[in-house]
Write an enzyme that holds these catalytic residues in place. Sequence first.
Site, PDB file in Angstrom:
ATOM      1  N   GLY A  44       0.786  -1.223   0.000  1.00 61.56           N
ATOM      2  CA  GLY A  44       0.000   0.000   0.000  1.00 61.56           C
ATOM      3  C   GLY A  44       0.818   1.272   0.000  1.00 61.56           C
ATOM      4  CG  HIS A  45       4.060   3.844   1.874  1.00 60.13           C
ATOM      5  ND1 HIS A  45       5.376   4.199   1.737  1.00 60.13           N
ATOM      6  CD2 HIS A  45       3.444   4.943   2.354  1.00 60.13           C
ATOM      7  CE1 HIS A  45       5.559   5.444   2.138  1.00 60.13           C
ATOM      8  NE2 HIS A  45       4.404   5.904   2.519  1.00 60.13           N
ATOM      9  CG  PHE A  46       3.125   5.160  -2.543  1.00 64.61           C
ATOM     10  CD1 PHE A  46       1.975   5.653  -1.946  1.00 64.61           C
ATOM     11  CD2 PHE A  46       4.344   5.706  -2.172  1.00 64.61           C
ATOM     12  CE1 PHE A  46       2.035   6.694  -1.033  1.00 64.61           C
ATOM     13  CE2 PHE A  46       4.406   6.747  -1.249  1.00 64.61           C
ATOM     14  CZ  PHE A  46       3.263   7.241  -0.678  1.00 64.61           C
TER      15      PHE A  46
END
Length: 155
Positions: free
Chosen positions: A53-55
């Site tokens: 999720g990052h990224f």
Amino acid sequence: MSTEKINLDIHKILTLLPHRYPILLVDRVLELEPHKRIKALKNVSINEPYFMGHFPSRPVMPGVLILEALAQAAALLTFSEEPHDPGNTLYLFVGIDNARFKRVVEPGDQLILNATFERHMRGIWKFRACAEVDNVVAASADLICTVRNTDADAR
């Protein structure tokens, strides 16, 4: 105090820190001078859970996790001399001063974690810390930490 440089493998690190996957962020201690300084290593892998999720399109290690890795290295420096029970001890941030982020940390990087002991007074430890990739500063900060016993009596 000894000026002997010590290195620690993951097995020894696991006996000193209470952290485990996915938050254990030190893979090896390359150099340790008790009560003075530590140089440790974090291999940054694409398999790290935070990269989902990052990224997703450009994985970058979150700055807060770089600071956490530096704090874990500082904890190893602290615990190299202080007797403690890792299952009953928490090493907590009290403050972070002068944090600066200079370079992104990406999968495949080797993050070198350096922490230098500044002072210890009334249960508060202060360190100057710097994370580097390929001899380039990725992040730096002054870390202020404390050690707490997790027994109910210590709360």
